[in-house]
Design a protein around this motif. Structure first.
Motif, PDB file in Angstrom:
ATOM      1  N   LEU A 123      -5.971  16.199 -15.995  1.00 30.80           N
ATOM      2  CA  LEU A 123      -6.563  17.533 -15.918  1.00 30.80           C
ATOM      3  C   LEU A 123      -7.264  17.895 -17.223  1.00 30.80           C
ATOM      4  N   GLY A 124      -6.649  17.584 -18.350  1.00 31.79           N
ATOM      5  CA  GLY A 124      -7.264  17.860 -19.653  1.00 31.79           C
ATOM      6  C   GLY A 124      -8.574  17.122 -19.846  1.00 31.79           C
ATOM      7  N   GLY A 125      -8.588  15.840 -19.478  1.00 27.96           N
ATOM      8  CA  GLY A 125      -9.826  15.068 -19.576  1.00 27.96           C
ATOM      9  C   GLY A 125     -10.917  15.646 -18.693  1.00 27.96           C
ATOM     10  N   LYS A 126     -10.543  16.046 -17.486  1.00 21.41           N
ATOM     11  CA  LYS A 126     -11.508  16.663 -16.565  1.00 21.41           C
ATOM     12  C   LYS A 126     -12.046  17.971 -17.138  1.00 21.41           C
ATOM     13  N   PHE A 127     -11.149  18.814 -17.661  1.00 17.35           N
ATOM     14  CA  PHE A 127     -11.591  20.079 -18.258  1.00 17.35           C
ATOM     15  C   PHE A 127     -12.557  19.836 -19.413  1.00 17.35           C
ATOM     16  N   ALA A 128     -12.331  18.747 -20.178  1.00 21.54           N
ATOM     17  CA  ALA A 128     -13.176  18.442 -21.331  1.00 21.54           C
ATOM     18  C   ALA A 128     -14.466  17.727 -20.938  1.00 21.54           C
ATOM     19  N   GLY A 129     -14.586  17.345 -19.681  1.00 22.83           N
ATOM     20  CA  GLY A 129     -15.803  16.695 -19.217  1.00 22.83           C
ATOM     21  C   GLY A 129     -15.900  15.221 -19.553  1.00 22.83           C
ATOM     22  N   ILE A 130     -14.742  14.555 -19.727  1.00 25.18           N
ATOM     23  CA  ILE A 130     -14.767  13.124 -19.999  1.00 25.18           C
ATOM     24  C   ILE A 130     -14.110  12.363 -18.842  1.00 25.18           C
ATOM     25  N   LYS A 131     -14.286  11.058 -18.851  1.00 25.71           N
ATOM     26  CA  LYS A 131     -13.687  10.209 -17.826  1.00 25.71           C
ATOM     27  C   LYS A 131     -12.176  10.115 -18.065  1.00 25.71           C
ATOM     28  N   THR A 132     -11.461   9.743 -17.011  1.00 25.08           N
ATOM     29  CA  THR A 132     -10.002   9.683 -17.114  1.00 25.08           C
ATOM     30  C   THR A 132      -9.467   8.424 -16.441  1.00 25.08           C
ATOM     31  N   VAL A 133      -8.394   7.896 -17.027  1.00 23.69           N
ATOM     32  CA  VAL A 133      -7.693   6.753 -16.460  1.00 23.69           C
ATOM     33  C   VAL A 133      -6.225   7.147 -16.333  1.00 23.69           C
ATOM     34  N   TRP A 134      -5.764   7.199 -15.101  1.00 22.90           N
ATOM     35  CA  TRP A 134      -4.368   7.556 -14.820  1.00 22.90           C
ATOM     36  C   TRP A 134      -3.581   6.274 -14.626  1.00 22.90           C
ATOM     37  N   VAL A 135      -2.497   6.126 -15.391  1.00 22.50           N
ATOM     38  CA  VAL A 135      -1.636   4.947 -15.283  1.00 22.50           C
ATOM     39  C   VAL A 135      -0.221   5.372 -14.896  1.00 22.50           C
ATOM     40  N   ASP A 136       0.498   4.451 -14.281  1.00 20.84           N
ATOM     41  CA  ASP A 136       1.893   4.718 -13.931  1.00 20.84           C
ATOM     42  C   ASP A 136       2.744   4.829 -15.191  1.00 20.84           C
ATOM     43  N   ILE A 137       3.861   5.538 -15.063  1.00 23.20           N
ATOM     44  CA  ILE A 137       4.780   5.708 -16.187  1.00 23.20           C
ATOM     45  C   ILE A 137       5.458   4.376 -16.513  1.00 23.20           C
ATOM     46  N   ILE A 138       5.871   4.249 -17.763  1.00 25.82           N
ATOM     47  CA  ILE A 138       6.612   3.066 -18.184  1.00 25.82           C
ATOM     48  C   ILE A 138       8.060   3.162 -17.729  1.00 25.82           C
ATOM     49  N   GLU A 139       8.634   4.341 -17.926  1.00 24.78           N
ATOM     50  CA  GLU A 139      10.048   4.543 -17.593  1.00 24.78           C
ATOM     51  C   GLU A 139      10.259   6.004 -17.191  1.00 24.78           C
ATOM     52  N   PRO A 140      10.972   6.263 -16.093  1.00 23.58           N
ATOM     53  CA  PRO A 140      11.186   7.650 -15.661  1.00 23.58           C
ATOM     54  C   PRO A 140      11.944   8.481 -16.705  1.00 23.58           C
ATOM     55  N   GLU A 141      11.525   9.743 -16.844  1.00 27.79           N
ATOM     56  CA  GLU A 141      12.216  10.673 -17.727  1.00 27.79           C
ATOM     57  C   GLU A 141      13.381  11.302 -16.961  1.00 27.79           C
ATOM     58  N   THR A 142      14.342  11.840 -17.691  1.00 29.20           N
ATOM     59  CA  THR A 142      15.523  12.401 -17.033  1.00 29.20           C
ATOM     60  C   THR A 142      15.493  13.921 -16.928  1.00 29.20           C
ATOM     61  N   LYS A 143      14.668  14.582 -17.713  1.00 31.25           N
ATOM     62  CA  LYS A 143      14.627  16.042 -17.674  1.00 31.25           C
ATOM     63  C   LYS A 143      14.159  16.538 -16.313  1.00 31.25           C
ATOM     64  N   LEU A 144      14.761  17.604 -15.853  1.00 27.07           N
ATOM     65  CA  LEU A 144      14.453  18.173 -14.543  1.00 27.07           C
ATOM     66  C   LEU A 144      12.973  18.512 -14.395  1.00 27.07           C
ATOM     67  N   SER A 145      12.382  19.090 -15.428  1.00 26.07           N
ATOM     68  CA  SER A 145      10.965  19.470 -15.340  1.00 26.07           C
ATOM     69  C   SER A 145      10.085  18.243 -15.119  1.00 26.07           C
ATOM     70  N   PHE A 146      10.395  17.140 -15.778  1.00 28.21           N
ATOM     71  CA  PHE A 146       9.627  15.914 -15.587  1.00 28.21           C
ATOM     72  C   PHE A 146       9.846  15.351 -14.187  1.00 28.21           C
ATOM     73  N   ARG A 147      11.073  15.346 -13.741  1.00 32.43           N
ATOM     74  CA  ARG A 147      11.365  14.812 -12.406  1.00 32.43           C
ATOM     75  C   ARG A 147      10.613  15.600 -11.340  1.00 32.43           C
ATOM     76  N   PHE A 148      10.542  16.929 -11.506  1.00 33.69           N
ATOM     77  CA  PHE A 148       9.810  17.777 -10.568  1.00 33.69           C
ATOM     78  C   PHE A 148       8.317  17.432 -10.581  1.00 33.69           C
TER      79      PHE A 148
END
Length: 165
Positions: A123-148
């Motif tokens: 979203l930040g890259g899009k807002f700034a008008g640049i290209k974006t590359v989305w990659v999968d996470i390396i390792e899942p986080e445990t915090k509830l906010s991240f899991r959500f």
């Protein structure tokens, strides 16, 4: 939905090649750290990142860290990788992303932001008008906010039609 659609989705940064970047007209990458180049909140790159960074540099790709993290840990990570670092970038706000692109000295169309989070990196890259590359996470986080957030991202990923945008 187009604001959440990355230019390209890949499983890992290791799938980003100089050839792909050349095809997309990308000369510089702004790289997220946590769960993109390193396990969340560590200062050591995952195995193979140093070689990948060297391959990108040899190919003439400009590389810089762009993270929402604080300077202490990120400065150490930057020193471990030999990269310049833009920290506390406040992604998805576009201001520091645009400032980083100007400082690197490339046109917006020649730069991409690489990261694992749809709602900050892409979203930040899009807002700034640049290209974006989305990659999968390396390792899942445990915090509830991240899991959500990850559940929402998984839903979006499952329902998005893929291909280079």
């Amino acid at each position: 939905m187009s604001l959440l659609r990355p230019t390209v989705y890949l499983k890992s940064v290791f799938d980003i090649t100089p050839e792909l970047l050349h095809t997309l007209g990308i000369k510089a990458l702004l790289l997220d750290v946590d769960n993109t180049l390193a396990i969340y909140r560590t200062t050591v790159p995952v195995d193979g990142i140093t070689d990948w960074l060297d391959r990108m540099r040899t190919s003439g790709i400009k590389l810089h860290i762009l993270s929402n993290g604080k300077p202490g840990r990120l400065t150490e990570f930057a020193n471990n990788t030999g990269l310049d670092c833009f920290y506390m970038s406040l992604k998805p706000l576009p201001f520091k992303i645009s400032k980083a692109v100007r400082k690197i000295g490339v046109k917006k169309g020649e730069c991409a932001l690489v990261g694992d989070q749809l709602f900050t990196d892409i979203l930040g890259g899009k807002f700034a008008g640049i290209k974006t590359v989305w990659v999968d996470i390396i390792e899942p986080e445990t915090k509830l906010s991240f899991r959500f957030k990850r559940k929402i991202e998984k839903f979006i990923k499952k329902n998005m039609k893929w291909g280079v945008q």
